[in-house]
Write a protein that holds these residues in place. Structure first.
Motif, PDB file in Angstrom:
ATOM      1  N   GLY A   1      72.129  52.706  53.104  1.00 47.81           N
ATOM      2  CA  GLY A   1      71.795  51.329  53.452  1.00 47.81           C
ATOM      3  C   GLY A   1      71.122  50.590  52.314  1.00 47.81           C
ATOM      4  O   GLY A   1      71.471  49.451  52.006  1.00 47.81           O
ATOM      5  N   ALA A   2      70.142  51.242  51.673  1.00 52.97           N
ATOM      6  CA  ALA A   2      69.460  50.608  50.555  1.00 52.97           C
ATOM      7  C   ALA A   2      70.407  50.385  49.383  1.00 52.97           C
ATOM      8  O   ALA A   2      70.333  49.374  48.691  1.00 52.97           O
ATOM      9  CB  ALA A   2      68.272  51.483  50.118  1.00 52.97           C
ATOM     10  N   TYR A   3      71.341  51.330  49.177  1.00 57.86           N
ATOM     11  CA  TYR A   3      72.317  51.164  48.092  1.00 57.86           C
ATOM     12  C   TYR A   3      73.221  49.967  48.358  1.00 57.86           C
ATOM     13  O   TYR A   3      73.530  49.185  47.457  1.00 57.86           O
ATOM     14  CB  TYR A   3      73.155  52.434  47.953  1.00 57.86           C
ATOM     15  N   ALA A   4      73.648  49.793  49.615  1.00 57.25           N
ATOM     16  CA  ALA A   4      74.536  48.679  49.967  1.00 57.25           C
ATOM     17  C   ALA A   4      73.881  47.336  49.706  1.00 57.25           C
ATOM     18  O   ALA A   4      74.557  46.354  49.397  1.00 57.25           O
ATOM     19  CB  ALA A   4      74.944  48.785  51.438  1.00 57.25           C
ATOM     20  N   LEU A   5      72.544  47.272  49.826  1.00 56.87           N
ATOM     21  CA  LEU A   5      71.819  46.022  49.609  1.00 56.87           C
ATOM     22  C   LEU A   5      71.177  45.952  48.227  1.00 56.87           C
ATOM     23  O   LEU A   5      70.354  45.079  47.967  1.00 56.87           O
ATOM     24  CB  LEU A   5      70.748  45.847  50.684  1.00 56.87           C
TER      25      LEU A   5
ATOM     26  N   ARG B   1      80.525  56.931  51.419  1.00 53.98           N
ATOM     27  CA  ARG B   1      81.341  55.813  50.918  1.00 53.98           C
ATOM     28  C   ARG B   1      81.777  54.902  52.064  1.00 53.98           C
ATOM     29  O   ARG B   1      81.735  53.675  51.951  1.00 53.98           O
ATOM     30  CB  ARG B   1      82.568  56.346  50.181  1.00 53.98           C
ATOM     31  N   ALA B   2      82.203  55.510  53.174  1.00 53.02           N
ATOM     32  CA  ALA B   2      82.619  54.708  54.330  1.00 53.02           C
ATOM     33  C   ALA B   2      81.447  53.919  54.895  1.00 53.02           C
ATOM     34  O   ALA B   2      81.598  52.753  55.296  1.00 53.02           O
ATOM     35  CB  ALA B   2      83.218  55.623  55.405  1.00 53.02           C
ATOM     36  N   GLU B   3      80.255  54.534  54.934  1.00 54.28           N
ATOM     37  CA  GLU B   3      79.084  53.831  55.476  1.00 54.28           C
ATOM     38  C   GLU B   3      78.682  52.663  54.587  1.00 54.28           C
ATOM     39  O   GLU B   3      78.368  51.567  55.080  1.00 54.28           O
ATOM     40  CB  GLU B   3      77.916  54.799  55.619  1.00 54.28           C
ATOM     41  N   VAL B   4      78.701  52.866  53.265  1.00 54.82           N
ATOM     42  CA  VAL B   4      78.365  51.781  52.341  1.00 54.82           C
ATOM     43  C   VAL B   4      79.344  50.625  52.503  1.00 54.82           C
ATOM     44  O   VAL B   4      78.958  49.450  52.564  1.00 54.82           O
ATOM     45  CB  VAL B   4      78.362  52.297  50.886  1.00 54.82           C
ATOM     46  N   ASP B   5      80.645  50.950  52.582  1.00 58.39           N
ATOM     47  CA  ASP B   5      81.651  49.894  52.740  1.00 58.39           C
ATOM     48  C   ASP B   5      81.437  49.107  54.026  1.00 58.39           C
ATOM     49  O   ASP B   5      81.534  47.872  54.049  1.00 58.39           O
ATOM     50  CB  ASP B   5      83.059  50.501  52.747  1.00 58.39           C
ATOM     51  N   SER B   6      81.124  49.823  55.132  1.00 55.42           N
ATOM     52  CA  SER B   6      80.950  49.125  56.412  1.00 55.42           C
ATOM     53  C   SER B   6      79.701  48.247  56.407  1.00 55.42           C
ATOM     54  O   SER B   6      79.703  47.144  56.959  1.00 55.42           O
ATOM     55  CB  SER B   6      80.869  50.149  57.553  1.00 55.42           C
TER      56      SER B   6
ATOM     57  N   ARG C   1      62.726  48.523  54.236  1.00 54.80           N
ATOM     58  CA  ARG C   1      62.989  47.079  54.310  1.00 54.80           C
ATOM     59  C   ARG C   1      64.482  46.824  54.248  1.00 54.80           C
ATOM     60  O   ARG C   1      65.027  45.992  54.979  1.00 54.80           O
ATOM     61  CB  ARG C   1      62.262  46.354  53.184  1.00 54.80           C
ATOM     62  N   ALA C   2      65.175  47.534  53.355  1.00 54.67           N
ATOM     63  CA  ALA C   2      66.618  47.348  53.220  1.00 54.67           C
ATOM     64  C   ALA C   2      67.346  47.792  54.474  1.00 54.67           C
ATOM     65  O   ALA C   2      68.242  47.099  54.973  1.00 54.67           O
ATOM     66  CB  ALA C   2      67.133  48.129  52.003  1.00 54.67           C
ATOM     67  N   LEU C   3      66.976  48.975  55.009  1.00 56.50           N
ATOM     68  CA  LEU C   3      67.645  49.470  56.210  1.00 56.50           C
ATOM     69  C   LEU C   3      67.382  48.581  57.410  1.00 56.50           C
ATOM     70  O   LEU C   3      68.251  48.384  58.263  1.00 56.50           O
ATOM     71  CB  LEU C   3      67.182  50.899  56.506  1.00 56.50           C
ATOM     72  N   LEU C   4      66.183  48.015  57.508  1.00 57.20           N
ATOM     73  CA  LEU C   4      65.877  47.100  58.598  1.00 57.20           C
ATOM     74  C   LEU C   4      66.752  45.865  58.519  1.00 57.20           C
ATOM     75  O   LEU C   4      67.255  45.369  59.531  1.00 57.20           O
ATOM     76  CB  LEU C   4      64.399  46.706  58.548  1.00 57.20           C
TER      77      LEU C   4
END
Length: 235
Positions: free
Chosen positions: A10-14, A36-41, A89-92
């Protein structure tokens, strides 16, 4: 590699990881299809917020979110406190995005207005300080709404539920000058009944906009009576 490496998605995606965490996670990402699938979603969910309907947040939302954040029990990552705080904070933020998308509603945190940079080209015309709006309902029930901003020298149109046309015909938009001349301003793609687009050509001096039915590809001058003709107010 830390034992909670999967929790970094989650933090990586943001883009909320520091350089060391990012490097570690990207090595892991290359070999982990689940992450990878979670980051993309998550990235898709965050991007989808811009397309949703805005509404005012319910009373007390900010206080409830802050109160919940204060009692959340995070996983015990092998990182320092500042890293953990950034991650949560990112995951929230990601969790809030997913909840809002699932409900079909999005709002700007704490009633903060959108910045012009976050608007589409049509949105910038619609939300210009001097924007004028005029709508015409067609006999078949469709609508044509034109927005004009003299300061931007742009006009935009939103059409909804237009009647189907025979093969080889399209709806064409026009800008009308003070002498009554009509300049071609764009074509609604064939087979499309609802669309929005910025009109071609300068709009500050235009006195109105029109819609006609033309051969596929459009015409240089109108070949039919107007389906709709909308007048602008004084520029």
């Amino acid at each position: 590699m830390s034992s909670d490496i999967h929790a970094l998605s989650g933090a990586y995606a943001l883009d909320a990881l520091d350089s060391d965490e990012r490097s570690e996670f990207e090595k892991h990402l290359a070999d982990c299809p689940i992450c990878r699938a979670e980051v993309d979603s998550l990235r898709e969910a965050a991007a989808g917020l811009a397309d949703l309907t805005e509404t005012t947040p319910p009373p007390g939302l900010r206080e409830r979110v802050l109160a919940d954040a204060a009692v959340v029990r995070p996983l015990p990552p092998l990182v320092d406190r500042n890293r953990r705080r950034r991650r949560w904070r990112a995951l929230l933020a990601v969790a809030a995005a997913v909840v809002l998308i699932a409900g079909g509603v999005a709002w700007h945190p704490w009633d903060r207005p959108s910045s012009p940079a976050s608007l589409s080209a049509v949105g910038r015309v619609q939300h210009a300080p001097d924007a004028q709006r005029t709508t015409q309902t067609l006999p078949d029930g469709g609508t044509v709404t034109v927005y004009r901003s003299a300061s931007l020298d742009k006009a935009a149109v939103v059409v909804k539920d237009l009647a189907a046309l025979p093969d080889g015909k399209v709806y064409e938009m026009w800008l009308q000058d003070a002498k009554g001349s009509m300049a071609p301003a764009g074509v609604v793609p064939a087979g499309v009944s609802s669309a929005e687009m910025v009109l071609d050509g300068p709009a500050a001096a235009a006195v109105g906009a029109g819609v006609t039915v033309e051969p596929a590809g459009g015409s240089r001058t109108p070949t039919s009576d107007p389906v709709a003709l909308l007048a602008f107010g004084s520029a």
